[in-house]
Design an enzyme around this catalytic site. Structure first.
Site, PDB file in Angstrom:
ATOM      1  N   TRP A  38       8.980  49.650  41.578  1.00 13.68           N
ATOM      2  CA  TRP A  38      10.014  50.586  42.044  1.00 13.68           C
ATOM      3  C   TRP A  38      11.370  50.231  41.416  1.00 13.68           C
ATOM      4  O   TRP A  38      12.163  51.106  41.087  1.00 13.68           O
ATOM      5  CB  TRP A  38      10.117  50.526  43.576  1.00 13.68           C
ATOM      6  CG  TRP A  38      11.238  51.353  44.132  1.00 13.68           C
ATOM      7  CD1 TRP A  38      11.206  52.678  44.427  1.00 13.68           C
ATOM      8  CD2 TRP A  38      12.566  50.910  44.448  1.00 13.68           C
ATOM      9  NE1 TRP A  38      12.424  53.091  44.912  1.00 13.68           N
ATOM     10  CE2 TRP A  38      13.280  52.022  44.923  1.00 13.68           C
ATOM     11  CE3 TRP A  38      13.222  49.677  44.366  1.00 13.68           C
ATOM     12  CZ2 TRP A  38      14.613  51.947  45.325  1.00 13.68           C
ATOM     13  CZ3 TRP A  38      14.547  49.596  44.765  1.00 13.68           C
ATOM     14  CH2 TRP A  38      15.221  50.728  45.237  1.00 13.68           C
ATOM     15  N   HIS A  39      11.591  48.913  41.234  1.00 17.38           N
ATOM     16  CA  HIS A  39      12.877  48.480  40.690  1.00 17.38           C
ATOM     17  C   HIS A  39      13.049  48.854  39.220  1.00 17.38           C
ATOM     18  O   HIS A  39      14.163  49.055  38.760  1.00 17.38           O
ATOM     19  CB  HIS A  39      13.058  46.965  40.856  1.00 17.38           C
ATOM     20  CG  HIS A  39      13.433  46.573  42.246  1.00 17.38           C
ATOM     21  ND1 HIS A  39      12.501  46.384  43.229  1.00 17.38           N
ATOM     22  CD2 HIS A  39      14.635  46.370  42.825  1.00 17.38           C
ATOM     23  CE1 HIS A  39      13.115  46.067  44.358  1.00 17.38           C
ATOM     24  NE2 HIS A  39      14.415  46.053  44.141  1.00 17.38           N
ATOM     25  N   GLY A  40      11.960  48.901  38.501  1.00 19.87           N
ATOM     26  CA  GLY A  40      12.101  49.238  37.086  1.00 19.87           C
ATOM     27  C   GLY A  40      10.761  49.285  36.400  1.00 19.87           C
ATOM     28  O   GLY A  40       9.803  48.626  36.821  1.00 19.87           O
TER      29      GLY A  40
END
Lengths: 368, 478
Positions: free
Chosen positions: B321-323
């Site tokens: 989700w972060h990257g």
């Protein structure tokens, strides 16, 4: 409710007062020496050269400006003065490009430099931001525009430096904090201008400059994964254009200033790396420096020096920490050569030293 | 637009506040519309080319939500509507956030040369997750019908739009509907300004102040032992002050409008275990992952092994989700593994003898902090190879430089560590109680010394003076 709004008003007013107070303090202490040479508190200097140079140009007496990249960063002003008989101001900036160098030199010339010593790398001419929009060098600060002065005065970092400078000026704390400054998280930590980026007097040269490190760097940059970086940003047309705009433009605008320009003594491995891993880049570098040599040697106020083919230095890998950065021992040699004119490029044969370098590169075989 | 910018502080925020309360005198709906329009303007300044996507996402989710809440659908139809909503959201997120990553990996596997250059819309991860929660709750029958302006404001509300906290519709929309929030409350304004000042100071002075040290580890070709540790620790503190500073600013700004946002940080580096760390770090994301991923996967209800599998899946997806990069996958996997070890240890040693409780907690805090720092190396590094290089340097104590720069960095890192471990956090300082909608009760009762107000004014002043020309928040990238 009324009381909460009163508190709010007081808080905002107090904040505004603090902001103005901090700006006034920075103006009075002036850690950058942008308005005046330091008198109220002892002068201290920062290694953030792109900012510090703005203050140095306005506060220091000098007749010679010394410019370059990291290749020229470790020189001591006192050595330059002693060897060349000048009053120099070192303005070299690590990783700087030709737009930044030409801009800073122009400012120095406007403030009285009559001679420029310019360590000139080919890679300073790669494409970069226009100086007016450069995020790393504030032209407003150098020009002391309203915006530049406001960004200097209304700055938490400068307010912090000003407070520290005041505390450091208290007689009881002066000696202790002056000695401790370089080891504290403060920008203006050096009490001697000579020490900006200079290596300590007791520096162990052999530990940081040796064949092992040079070869390791060579292996790293020629690694198939990374070799494409060797030619990153290199374009003959663009580089010539930047050279004409930045270097030739500056020199032509100041015919009364003498320019001593030198190509630094990179290790031979810099060119061997290009030869083996990026021959196109080597072609651009030789063509570009040929153009530079031809152009500069025709300019009456330029003396061009080429140290790239001084094999006694460039083939001795113990002189380097990687393929380009040479030791302070070589710094001293550079000053000696500049003083004597040894390796000065003959305007009648501007490509002689380049041709010698080409032959050396072609013939060089790396023994490990 | 950035919170830490002069146009925002001196122009945008005062104008939006003034308009909000002026319109609040006339109606209960107009300020909501005003705030939604202001939020879209806030987003458009700097990200105008993604405004259409944001509006499309709102319209799509509101439409699907409407089907689930109002339309009388059969169970299979409701299921299909939810599936449509989720697939639509995930597809949008997939295209804009992960398509490039997938293409890169396909290229690596098959030797192809497919090139995708898709810009990441700012805040897409945040507003997509917010709306996924809305759809799932609508499907579960836990959502009342909301008016479109309130829904649009819930998604776009500018204090949280770009980097959270991840909001819950049940928490926010009723607040937007309340009439009292449309009248200026001096106490909430004052507390909002103080919390904003703390956040601004954290961002501009602390996070931006330590940022240059991060290069010691992450921009050096071969960092030494001390440089690698100093750089990793600097990033650990930079990320905390950057993100918690942003969250504080969001909470403070929202409070000025009379709206309480959830707390996102609770001194995470004081955690004595990884489980506790995740209850204190990016709390709204943790809650989202727990409620909408971990529990639907089965949580801890299907035995120990499946619990660990669920934990790993949750954290892997949390990392992703972060990257869209392997570094984030590894970061998530590491935290998943940490959590499994933590739960396994708790199962093995359910009760610690009282004599060992204190040293045990201390040891737990140290181990947790070290584990978190090691994981941050992957989070920050440009590539897995680069992260491994930094970790390799962190494990080679013989390669020590400890020069002037490193000693100065050490002093700075020590000051930050003292702040993180010894100073109270914002909500403790301000007695911020999101659940009970209370803040600064001591201030309200006149029990706070005037000195506190002047300290706050100093923070605001230095936060303001610390504003650099352009310093984005790290979480804007996610």
């Amino acid at each position: 409710m009324q009381s909460a709004f009163t508190h709010l008003r007081r808080l905002l007013l107090a904040s505004a007062a603090c902001v103005l107070g901090a700006a006034a303090l920075t103006f009075i202490v002036d850690p950058l020496q942008l308005f005046r040479p330091s008198r109220l508190v002892p002068a201290f200097y920062s290694e953030d050269t792109r900012v510090q140079n703005a203050g140095l140009i306005r506060s220091q007496p000098f007749d010679t400006a010394f410019m370059g990249t990291s290749l020229a960063i470790h020189f001591r002003q006192s050595d330059i003065d002693r060897m060349l008989g000048v009053r120099s101001l070192k303005l070299a900036m690590t990783g700087s490009n030709s737009r930044q160098q030409a801009f800073v030199l122009e400012q120095a010339i406007d403030r009285g430099a009559r001679r420029v010593i310019w360590e000139m790398d080919d890679f300073i001419y790669i494409d970069a931001a226009d100086i007016e929009a450069d995020p790393y060098l504030s032209v407003d600060l150098y020009r002391r525009t309203t915006k530049g002065i406001a960004s200097y005065l209304f700055s938490a970092a400068m307010a912090k430096e000003s407070v520290f400078a005041l505390v450091r000026s208290v007689p009881l704390l002066r000696e202790l904090l002056t000695r401790a400054s370089p080891y504290l998280p403060v920008k203006f930590a050096l009490s001697d201008i000579d020490d900006i980026y200079a290596l300590p007097r007791d520096f162990d040269v052999a530990r940081d400059y040796n064949t092992r490190k040079t070869l390791a760097a060579f292996t790293y940059i020629t690694d198939p994964v990374r070799r494409r970086f060797l030619g990153e940003g290199y374009s003959y047309e663009a580089m010539v254009r930047h050279f004409e705009q930045d270097a030739v433009g500056l020199i032509a605008r100041h015919p009364d200033v003498t320019f001593d320009i030198y190509f630094p003594p990179y290790s031979i491995l810099q060119f061997v790396a290009m030869r083996d891993a990026s021959p196109e880049t080597l072609k651009i570098v030789t063509a570009l420096t040929a153009h530079i040599a031809r152009r500069l040697t025709q300019m009456p106020n330029v003396r061009l020096h080429d140290f790239r083919a001084v094999a006694a230095v460039t083939h001795d890998l113990n002189n380097y920490s990687d393929v380009i950065h040479h030791s302070p021992v070589v710094d001293a040699m550079v000053l000696k050569w500049l003083a004597s004119g040894e390796h000065r490029v003959d305007p009648k044969a501007p490509l002689a030293s380049l041709n010698e370098l080409k032959a050396q590169v072609e013939a060089y075989r790396l023994e490990r | 637009m950035l919170f830490n910018s002069y146009p925002f502080i001196l122009l945008f925020l005062p104008v939006v506040l003034a308009g909000y309360f002026r319109l609040g005198r006339r109606s209960n709906l107009a300020p909501v519309v005003w705030l939604a329009l202001a939020s879209i303007t806030f987003y458009a300044i700097g990200s105008w080319h993604f405004v259409a996507l944001l509006l499309l996402s709102i319209a799509f989710n509101y439409g699907v939500g409407h089907l689930l809440i109002v339309a009388e659908l059969t169970h299979p139809q409701r299921k299909a509507a939810l599936a449509l909503g989720l697939v639509g959201d995930l597809l949008m997120l997939g295209i804009f956030k992960y398509a490039g990553f997938v293409a890169e990996n396909v290229n690596a596997l098959l030797g192809t040369h497919v090139a995708l250059h898709i810009l990441l819309p700012v805040g897409i991860s945040f507003y997509t997750f917010t709306q996924i929660a809305f759809l799932v709750d609508a499907y579960r029958g836990q959502v009342a019908a909301y008016a479109l302006p309130h829904y649009a404001l819930f998604v776009t509300y500018f204090p949280h739009l770009i980097a959270g906290p991840i909001l819950h519709h049940k928490d926010m929309i009723p607040q937007f509907e309340h009439e009292e929030t449309k009248r200026p409350d001096g106490h909430l304004m004052l507390c909002g300004v103080i919390i904003f000042a703390i956040g601004l100071f954290k961002k501009t002075c602390l996070a931006d102040g330590i940022q240059p040290l991060v290069a010691l580890a992450f921009e050096a070709r071969s960092p030494s032992f001390d440089q690698a540790w100093l750089g990793a620790l600097a990033y650990t503190f930079q990320l905390y002050f950057d993100f918690s500073g942003y969250s504080d600013m969001a909470i403070g700004i929202s409070l000025m409008f009379g709206i309480f946002l959830p707390v996102n940080f609770n001194s995470p580096y004081k955690a004595t275990s990884i489980v506790e760390f995740w209850r204190r770090w990016h709390m709204t994301l943790s809650q989202f992952l727990r409620d909408y991923l971990y529990i639907p996967l089965g949580g801890n209800r299907r035995g120990r092994v499946l619990r660990y599998v669920n934990l790993l899946i949750t954290m892997l997806l949390g990392g992703l989700w972060h990257g869209a990069a392997w570094t984030f996958v590894i970061w998530g996997a590491l935290h998943g593994a940490y959590l499994c070890v933590n739960h396994a240890f708790n199962a093995l040693v359910p009760n610690v003898p009282p004599l060992l409780a204190r040293p045990g907690r201390l040891l737990g805090a140290v181990l947790t902090f070290l584990a978190v720092v090691i994981a941050w190396v992957f989070f920050r590094a440009e590539s897995v190879a680069w992260a491994l290089r930094v970790l390799h340097a962190m494990a080679a104590p013989s390669n020590l430089v400890l020069g002037r720069e490193e000693i100065a960095a050490l002093v700075q890192v020590a000051i930050y560590a003292a702040l993180v471990w010894l100073a109270p956090n914002t909500q403790a300082l301000m007695e911020y109680d999101h659940g009970n909608r209370e803040v600064g009760e001591a201030l309200r009762a006149g029990r706070t010394r005037p000195l506190v107000l002047y300290a706050a004014s100093l923070l605001l002043a230095f936060g303001f003076l610390g504003i650099q020309s352009h310093s984005e928040f790290i979480y804007f990238r996610f």
